[in-house]
Structures are given as structure tokens and as C-alpha cells.
Design a protein around this motif. Structure first.
Motif, PDB file in Angstrom:
ATOM      1  N   SER A 261      -3.910   0.661  -4.917  1.00  0.00           N
ATOM      2  CA  SER A 261      -2.603   1.025  -4.365  1.00  0.00           C
ATOM      3  C   SER A 261      -2.249   0.140  -3.188  1.00  0.00           C
ATOM      4  O   SER A 261      -1.090  -0.261  -3.016  1.00  0.00           O
ATOM      5  CB  SER A 261      -2.626   2.496  -3.948  1.00  0.00           C
ATOM      6  OG  SER A 261      -1.413   2.861  -3.340  1.00  0.00           O
ATOM      7  N   GLU A 262      -3.248  -0.154  -2.382  1.00  0.00           N
ATOM      8  CA  GLU A 262      -3.009  -1.055  -1.249  1.00  0.00           C
ATOM      9  C   GLU A 262      -2.546  -2.426  -1.733  1.00  0.00           C
ATOM     10  O   GLU A 262      -1.605  -3.011  -1.190  1.00  0.00           O
ATOM     11  CB  GLU A 262      -4.289  -1.183  -0.421  1.00  0.00           C
ATOM     12  CG  GLU A 262      -4.153  -2.141   0.750  1.00  0.00           C
ATOM     13  CD  GLU A 262      -5.488  -2.376   1.450  1.00  0.00           C
ATOM     14  OE1 GLU A 262      -5.543  -3.274   2.304  1.00  0.00           O
ATOM     15  OE2 GLU A 262      -6.470  -1.681   1.119  1.00  0.00           O
ATOM     16  N   VAL A 263      -3.226  -2.923  -2.770  1.00  0.00           N
ATOM     17  CA  VAL A 263      -2.820  -4.217  -3.323  1.00  0.00           C
ATOM     18  C   VAL A 263      -1.393  -4.151  -3.848  1.00  0.00           C
ATOM     19  O   VAL A 263      -0.575  -5.047  -3.627  1.00  0.00           O
ATOM     20  CB  VAL A 263      -3.786  -4.644  -4.449  1.00  0.00           C
ATOM     21  CG1 VAL A 263      -3.287  -5.892  -5.141  1.00  0.00           C
ATOM     22  CG2 VAL A 263      -5.168  -4.877  -3.886  1.00  0.00           C
ATOM     23  N   HIS A 264      -1.077  -3.051  -4.561  1.00  0.00           N
ATOM     24  CA  HIS A 264       0.262  -2.901  -5.122  1.00  0.00           C
ATOM     25  C   HIS A 264       1.314  -2.922  -4.024  1.00  0.00           C
ATOM     26  O   HIS A 264       2.352  -3.585  -4.133  1.00  0.00           O
ATOM     27  CB  HIS A 264       0.323  -1.591  -5.913  1.00  0.00           C
ATOM     28  CG  HIS A 264       1.670  -1.321  -6.520  1.00  0.00           C
ATOM     29  ND1 HIS A 264       2.657  -0.644  -5.848  1.00  0.00           N
ATOM     30  CD2 HIS A 264       2.183  -1.670  -7.727  1.00  0.00           C
ATOM     31  CE1 HIS A 264       3.727  -0.569  -6.606  1.00  0.00           C
ATOM     32  NE2 HIS A 264       3.469  -1.177  -7.757  1.00  0.00           N
ATOM     33  N   ASP A 265       1.054  -2.163  -2.938  1.00  0.00           N
ATOM     34  CA  ASP A 265       2.015  -2.117  -1.834  1.00  0.00           C
ATOM     35  C   ASP A 265       2.192  -3.497  -1.215  1.00  0.00           C
ATOM     36  O   ASP A 265       3.319  -3.915  -0.908  1.00  0.00           O
ATOM     37  CB  ASP A 265       1.556  -1.116  -0.776  1.00  0.00           C
ATOM     38  CG  ASP A 265       1.596   0.316  -1.292  1.00  0.00           C
ATOM     39  OD1 ASP A 265       2.292   0.552  -2.299  1.00  0.00           O
ATOM     40  OD2 ASP A 265       0.923   1.184  -0.700  1.00  0.00           O
ATOM     41  N   ASP A 279       1.077 -16.797  -1.011  1.00  0.00           N
ATOM     42  CA  ASP A 279       0.996 -15.541  -0.254  1.00  0.00           C
ATOM     43  C   ASP A 279       0.313 -14.463  -1.091  1.00  0.00           C
ATOM     44  O   ASP A 279      -0.478 -13.656  -0.577  1.00  0.00           O
ATOM     45  CB  ASP A 279       2.397 -15.070   0.153  1.00  0.00           C
ATOM     46  CG  ASP A 279       3.067 -16.046   1.108  1.00  0.00           C
ATOM     47  OD1 ASP A 279       2.355 -16.628   1.943  1.00  0.00           O
ATOM     48  OD2 ASP A 279       4.292 -16.220   0.999  1.00  0.00           O
ATOM     49  N   VAL A 280       0.606 -14.417  -2.391  1.00  0.00           N
ATOM     50  CA  VAL A 280      -0.052 -13.463  -3.280  1.00  0.00           C
ATOM     51  C   VAL A 280      -1.548 -13.737  -3.314  1.00  0.00           C
ATOM     52  O   VAL A 280      -2.372 -12.813  -3.237  1.00  0.00           O
ATOM     53  CB  VAL A 280       0.550 -13.552  -4.702  1.00  0.00           C
ATOM     54  CG1 VAL A 280      -0.258 -12.695  -5.681  1.00  0.00           C
ATOM     55  CG2 VAL A 280       2.000 -13.117  -4.694  1.00  0.00           C
ATOM     56  N   ALA A 281      -1.918 -15.005  -3.421  1.00  0.00           N
ATOM     57  CA  ALA A 281      -3.335 -15.360  -3.453  1.00  0.00           C
ATOM     58  C   ALA A 281      -4.037 -14.917  -2.171  1.00  0.00           C
ATOM     59  O   ALA A 281      -5.152 -14.379  -2.216  1.00  0.00           O
ATOM     60  CB  ALA A 281      -3.488 -16.863  -3.657  1.00  0.00           C
ATOM     61  N   ASP A 282      -3.400 -15.102  -1.031  1.00  0.00           N
ATOM     62  CA  ASP A 282      -4.004 -14.697   0.244  1.00  0.00           C
ATOM     63  C   ASP A 282      -4.184 -13.182   0.314  1.00  0.00           C
ATOM     64  O   ASP A 282      -5.225 -12.683   0.780  1.00  0.00           O
ATOM     65  CB  ASP A 282      -3.143 -15.176   1.414  1.00  0.00           C
ATOM     66  CG  ASP A 282      -3.140 -16.697   1.535  1.00  0.00           C
ATOM     67  OD1 ASP A 282      -4.060 -17.335   0.971  1.00  0.00           O
ATOM     68  OD2 ASP A 282      -2.208 -17.248   2.159  1.00  0.00           O
ATOM     69  N   ALA A 283      -3.173 -12.425  -0.165  1.00  0.00           N
ATOM     70  CA  ALA A 283      -3.265 -10.961  -0.112  1.00  0.00           C
ATOM     71  C   ALA A 283      -4.389 -10.450  -1.003  1.00  0.00           C
ATOM     72  O   ALA A 283      -5.163  -9.560  -0.615  1.00  0.00           O
ATOM     73  CB  ALA A 283      -1.923 -10.342  -0.529  1.00  0.00           C
ATOM     74  N   VAL A 284      -4.508 -10.995  -2.217  1.00  0.00           N
ATOM     75  CA  VAL A 284      -5.563 -10.559  -3.134  1.00  0.00           C
ATOM     76  C   VAL A 284      -6.930 -10.954  -2.581  1.00  0.00           C
ATOM     77  O   VAL A 284      -7.906 -10.200  -2.689  1.00  0.00           O
ATOM     78  CB  VAL A 284      -5.338 -11.160  -4.530  1.00  0.00           C
ATOM     79  CG1 VAL A 284      -6.487 -10.798  -5.468  1.00  0.00           C
ATOM     80  CG2 VAL A 284      -4.024 -10.664  -5.110  1.00  0.00           C
TER      81      VAL A 284
END
Length: 684
Positions: A261-265, A279-284
């Protein structure tokens, strides 16, 4: 006291019969009594007219009562379906009502068994034979097989004397045991397929009316709905059970769900604020505690990406890396690579896969935003090709807004996607290189070695371009993306794609063509052939050279296909005069028939003689012309006696004619030999 006189109206007795619901034969009695009483002729005629009218009214009343009963039965069947609990009970009710309304002695229903590949008896009513009730029929056998095969109702007045369907011992024995004679069968249709057959049958000869066939078809439709509803209920129950199991897993894995859920948010937030793929790569990477990187198509590990696309999931690459393909609509856009994870939790694996999906959406959004820019790039390239007299200053200004510099050397490239069954590259890049201009393993200008029989008219494929619009669309999309990243231009033209790309210092048109063919082929997942022009020094200053370069690039593209090198890239410098001559010959002659006809007509007799006899006449001709038509130099080149050369040349003269050494004929023969050698060298 008044006397009541009998009613002499002719219709009076028939009204009483209608009120009583008398059988049809009772309507003859008033006429018979009148005749016995010797009633006048006009009275008898009136009674006949009244009888006919009464029988018509009786028929209408009977029809209405029958339709009322049919509608009532259909309504009851629909009511049963609405409250479906037991499929067997509903099907039994349908068969019983069909038998009752049609007035038959037996009714039954069969269903197809896809697993066993046959049909089995599902429900019967009125049957007395155990063998009949347990029948299993092969597909296409009996009257039921004919109904299932044609999806149309069939009726037979006498089953055993009807040759329209396939009789088998098993079916005939069961029908004979039941004593059936007349049979009506209608299909149970679910969508466009037949899932079974509903039957009504009698143990005597009988003619089934059209209305009865329609009524049985209505019951069959209800039966099909009941079966489909039961299947849906079963699937729903299965789905509910699976959902319950999934909920149990979710409850057991609450910690992982919270992380997902955290990843989804975070991914949602990134999309809403316009973040990019990195930015997506950094978040994951932060959530999965690893290193995540987005790689372009030509940078990603090809084998792992292919497996990920085929599986639809992230896959392991090596000992500690995971790869998730980023694709949309069959087009590969790149890959997300997670490093430093020997083992990956299934939920974390799905997190990486969701991140790849979000990345593909971002890539598509970026592409959509760039479509307007792509159209502008295409319009600028169209102007360069179609209106070369444009003002250079305006061209430079338009190019500057697109971050393109038209005052540097550029190359025009013509690209075409190949059909899967014909686009196989014949040889690797540079297969036609030689030491001479346009050489193919030869030593002189356009020189070619080898004399494989079959030559230019052999059985190789020329790599015909694919005609499907989807392939061209994907090629245009990939070419536009390449043009943006390379600060060039791209447009669709002549059923393919044309690009104008800058030429870097130290690069060559030939290398750029090969590299572009690989990049486009990887992006569209199909073979792409690319022909390139010689460099255009400054397109803005000399826009007319862009159109000339495009014509040259198209000739190179045609030459590649003629030479069996579809799926590769090459420039004019890779062919020399002979390659461009082949490209010109290719146009207007499908599948290279112009080259084939010329070689066959000119030296085909000699090639055929070599193939049949195992001789070396073609090799002798090559050496003879290479040695300036000198027998002495020919025998030195072949290491044979001069008499052998003379004998071979004499044989050539008998095959080609006495004037084969005349200037005109010898020129044609030398050109045909070169075409034959070139085709042999590239495996055409």
C-alpha cells in the motif's frame, strides 16, 4: 299459455356445441339430422355454412387454449430459472413440460462432453429402456449428431428409414430398445456453439408441425440458459472460495500488504505530480531496500526481458538481479532492474511488476505528450522532401524549436518492417563487403567470388515487407521515439518510415543504418530493414539533397531485400554500382523475377549444364573474362591444360551460340555472371 317454438336458426345447434366444447365429429350431426328429415336445400346449405364457421371458431379457440398452455409452461420454466437451485430439477421440469405440450410419449435431453469427446443422455421423461437412458453417442452420430453439427432442428417421421444421418449399431440398438419411431431434435445453443440437443419422440410414425418445432426450440433455449446459469453459479462459488482463500492469505500477510500500500501511494503521488520513470525506480528501491534502475531497450538484458514479456512477471537474471519488462500494446519500452536481491518475496515481486506497469503508463503519457512534437517533426521532414525551395532561415528556426540542428551532416534512412515468414536476414552486417567498391568477397570493382549453382535465381527469400497496419504503426512509433532521442526527424512515407538523423563525428552512414535497423527491430519485435543515403552535409542550406538522399535510401532498401538481406541496414557505400543496379531491377518485378529472368536467359544453359554434369564451365567463363579473354591466362588461373580450356569454351559456344564472344553478347554474359556470383555469395 305461450308455446316455445324450436329455434330454426341454422347456427343455433353449433353454438350449443361450441359452449359444450364438443369434439369435431359432433359438428356433422345437425347436417345429418336435417338430411334425414328431408330439409330443403337452402336449409342444408345454411347448416353447412354454419358448420364451417363453427369449426373455424372451434379451431381458433383450441389454438388460443394451446398457446395459453404453452405460454403458461414457458412462464413456469422461466420462474424455475429465476429461482434456480437444482439444475437437475429444472432440466427435468423442462423435459416433462415439452413432452406434455407436444403430446409425445418420450422426451429427453443430451449434453456434449468436451473431455470425453462425445454426447451423453442427461435427462429423460417417459423412457422405459435402461440401455437408452445410458446411451453415450460419438460426436456427429445419429440424428442428434446432425443437429449438433448443423445447429439446426431436424425431424424424422421414421428413424430407421431416414438416410440423412449416420446410423451406428449402439445408437440404433438403444432407439430400437426404446421403440422410438418419430423423433424431433432441436439444438441447445449457448452463444454460437451447440452444447446439447433437446428431443421429443413417439413410438409411432408422426408428423411434427412447425409450431411444435418452435415450441421445443423455446424449451431448448430455457435449458441452455439453465445450464449456463448453473455453470456461472459454480464459477461464482469457485471464485468466492478463491477470494476467501486470498483473504486468508491477505490477513496472514498484513505487513506485506501495508508495504505494498505504501508503494501504491507513493507511485500514485509520483504520477499525480508528474514524476518520471527514474523517480519510480527510486521509490521502489527505497521500499524494497535495493537498487532499482530503468534501462532503455538497447541497454536491458535481452534474454531476461524476453522471458519477462513472455511470462508477464518479473524474472530472475543471474544470482541477485530481477528484471521486469516495461511494455505496452506489444511494444517493448524498456525494463526495471532490481539488483542485490537473491530472493524476492512474491508480494515484493508483484510490487516490482506494478512499478513496471506504472513506468509503462508514464512512458506512454510522455509519448502522448510528444506526439504533437512528432507530428511537427514529420511535417518538417515532409517539407524538406516535398518543397526543397523553402527558405533556409525558416527551416533552421523550425528545427531549433525541435532541438535539431540542420546545419550539421545528416543521413536519410528509409525503414520498412518485414513479414514474419519472409523477413529473416540472409547474412550479418557487412556480408556484402569486399575489397573493391561494392565488392562481395571479390578483388575488382564490384568483384564477387563463388559460383554456387542456382545463382541469382535460386530459392532464397527476398524479405517482402509486411502489409499489416499495426506493424507499420509500431515502426512509426519506434522511429519517432528514436528521432526524438537523436535530435532528428521522422515521417511516414510510401508504406514505410523515413528518418533524417544527424551523423556524429567518426560515424558512417553504413554503421548508422545497421545500428538503426537493430534498434528499430528490437523495439517493434520484428525484422526491420533500413537503407541509408550518403551524408547530406547541411540539410537546411541544401534541402533539395534530402529528397535525393531519400530516393537513394529507398534504392538501398530495395537492394537489401533483393539480396536476401532483409532485416539488416546498409548505405549506398555498402553496395557500389552493382548493388544499386539490383535495387533498380527489383522495382516493378515482384520477388526479383527481373534478375532471375535475365540470368536464366543469358547463362542459364551453362549453369544447368554444370549442375547436371558436374563440370566447371561457369568457373571457366569467370576466369576467361577476368583474363581478358586470353586462353593462356585462363589456363594459368585454373591450373589446367590449354586444350582443356579450349574444349570448355567450345562447349560454352555450343550452349550459348556462335556469337557469345561478340562485344554485345559478352557484356551481357559478364553482367549475368556477376549477378549470379553476387546472389551466390549472399545466399539468395
Amino acid at each position: 299459455m305461450p308455446v316455445t317454438m324450436p329455434d330454426d336458426r341454422p347456427e343455433a345447434p353449433y353454438l350449443e356445441l361450441l359452449v359444450r366444447g364438443a369434439p369435431a365429429e359432433a359438428y356433422e350431426r345437425p347436417v345429418l339430422r336435417a338430411r334425414a328429415d328431408k330439409a330443403p336445400a337452402d336449409r342444408l346449405a345454411a347448416l353447412e355454412r354454419a358448420k364451417l364457421l363453427a369449426l373455424r371458431v372451434r379451431g381458433e379457440l383450441e389454438g388460443r387454449r394451446r398457446r395459453e398452455a404453452e405460454l403458461s409452461a414457458l412462464y413456469e420454466t422461466a420462474h424455475d430459472l429465476a429461482g434456480l437451485r437444482d439444475l437437475d430439477a429444472v432440466l427435468q421440469a423442462i423435459v416433462q413440460r415439452a413432452r406434455s405440450l407436444l403430446g409425445t410419449e418420450v422426451a429427453y435431453l443430451t449434453l456434449n462432453d468436451p473431455t470425453a469427446g462425445d454426447t451423453y443422455m442427461r435427462v429423460t421423461d417417459g423412457s422405459v429402456s435402461a440401455r437408452f437412458q445410458q446411451l453415450r453417442l460419438g460426436m456427429g452420430e445419429g440424428l442428434g449428431g446432425l443437429v449438433a453439427q448443423t445447429a439446426r432442428p431436424y425431424v424424422t417421421e421414421s428413424y430407421f428409414h431416414d438416410p440423412r444421418f449416420q446410423h451406428t449399431h449402439t445408437i440404433d440398438a438403444g432407439v430400437r430398445d426404446e421403440g422410438l419411431v418419430a423423433i424431433l431434435g432441436v439444438p441447445l445453443l449457448l452463444g454460437s456453439g451447440v452444447i446439447g440437443v433437446l428431443f421429443a419422440a413417439d413410438r409411432r410414425a408422426r408428423v411434427f408441425e412447425r409450431e411444435q418445432t418452435a415450441l421445443l426450440g423455446s424449451f431448448a433455449a430455457h435449458a441452455a440458459v439453465a445450464i449456463d446459469t448453473a455453470h456461472l453459479l459454480a464459477e461464482t462459488r469457485t471464485a468466492l472460495a478463491e477470494l476467501e482463500a486470498a483473504n486468508e492469505i491477505i490477513r496472514d500477510r498484513s505487513r506485506v500488504i501495508e508495504r505494498a500500500s505504501e508503494v501504491h501511494d507513493r507511485l500514485t503521488e509520483l504520477v499525480l505530480r508528474g514524476g518520471g520513470v527514474h523517480d519510480v525506480a527510486d521509490a521502489v528501491a527505497e521500499v524494497l531496500s535495493g537498487s532499482v534502475e530503468f534501462l532503455e531497450v538497447d541497454e536491458a538484458p535481452a534474454a531476461a526481458v524476453d522471458r519477462s514479456r513472455a511470462d508477464g512477471h518479473a524474472v530472475r537474471d543471474g544470482e541477485e538481479d530481477w528484471v521486469a519488462a516495461v511494455s505496452a500494446g506489444g511494444e517493448l519500452l524498456g525494463a526495471l532492474v532490481l539488483r542485490g536481491h537473491p530472493r524476492l518475496d512474491p508480494m515484493d515481486q508483484r510490487t516490482l511488476e506494478r512499478a513496471a506497469m506504472v513506468t509503462s503508463l508514464l512512458q506512454l503519457a510522455r509519448r502522448s505528450a510528444g506526439e504533437a512534437e512528432q507530428r511537427v517533426r514529420g511535417e518538417l521532414l515532409d517539407d524538406l522532401l516535398d518543397t526543397p525551395d523553402r527558405e533556409p532561415r525558416l527551416l533552421r528556426e523550425r528545427a531549433a524549436r525541435l532541438r535539431a540542428d540542420l546545419d550539421t551532416p545528416h543521413v536519410v534512412l528509409a525503414a520498412g518492417i518485414e513479414a514474419p515468414d519472409t523477413g529473416t536476414p540472409a547474412a550479418g552486417p557487412g556480408a556484402a563487403h569486399g575489397s573493391g567498391p561494392g565488392g562481395a568477397h571479390g578483388s575488382g570493382p564490384g568483384g564477387i567470388s563463388g559460383s554456387r549453382s542456382g545463382g541469382a535465381y535460386g530459392g532464397g527469400s527476398g524479405g517482402a515487407p509486411a502489409e499489416d497496419a499495426e506493424g507499420r504503426r509500431r515502426l512509426w512509433s519506434a522511429a519517432s521515439h528514436l528521432a526524438v532521442t537523436r535530435h532528428g526527424l521522422a515521417a511516414t512515407r510510401d508504406g514505410g518510415t523515413v528518418l533524417l538523423l544527424p551523423l556524429a563525428d567518426g560515424d558512417t552512414a553504413d554503421a548508422l543504418a545497421r545500428r538503426t535497423a537493430r534498434q528499430l527491430g528490437t523495439a517493434v519485435h520484428a525484422a526491420v530493414t533500413v537503407g541509408a543515403s550518403a551524408p547530406v552535409p547541411a540539410p537546411a542550406a541544401r534541402p533539395g539533397e534530402v529528397a535525393a538522399g531519400y530516393a537513394e535510401a529507398r534504392r538501398c532498401l530495395a537492394a537489401l531485400r533483393v539480396l536476401g538481406r532483409a532485416g539488416e541496414g546498409a548505405a549506398a557505400e555498402d553496395f557500389g554500382f552493382l548493388g544499386l543496379l539490383l535495387a533498380g531491377t527489383r522495382e516493378g518485378a515482384p520477388d526479383g523475377t527481373g534478375v532471375q529472368d535475365f540470368v536464366t536467359r543469358t547463362v542459364g544453359a551453362v549453369i544447368d549444364y554444370d549442375e547436371r554434369r558436374g563440370t566447371e564451365l561457369i568457373r571457366t567463363l569467370d576466369a576467361y573474362f577476368a583474363g581478358g579473354m586470353s586462353p593462356a591466362r585462363t589456363k594459368d588461373a585454373l591450373h589446367v591444360h590449354v586444350n582443356t580450356v579450349a574444349q570448355r569454351l567450345e562447349r560454352v559456344g555450343r550452349l550459348l551460340g556462335p556469337d557469345w564472344q561478340s562485344p554485345a553478347r559478352s557484356l551481357e554474359i559478364q553482367l549475368a555472371l556477376r549477378l549470379h556470383r553476387l546472389a551466390s555469395a549472399v545466399g539468395y
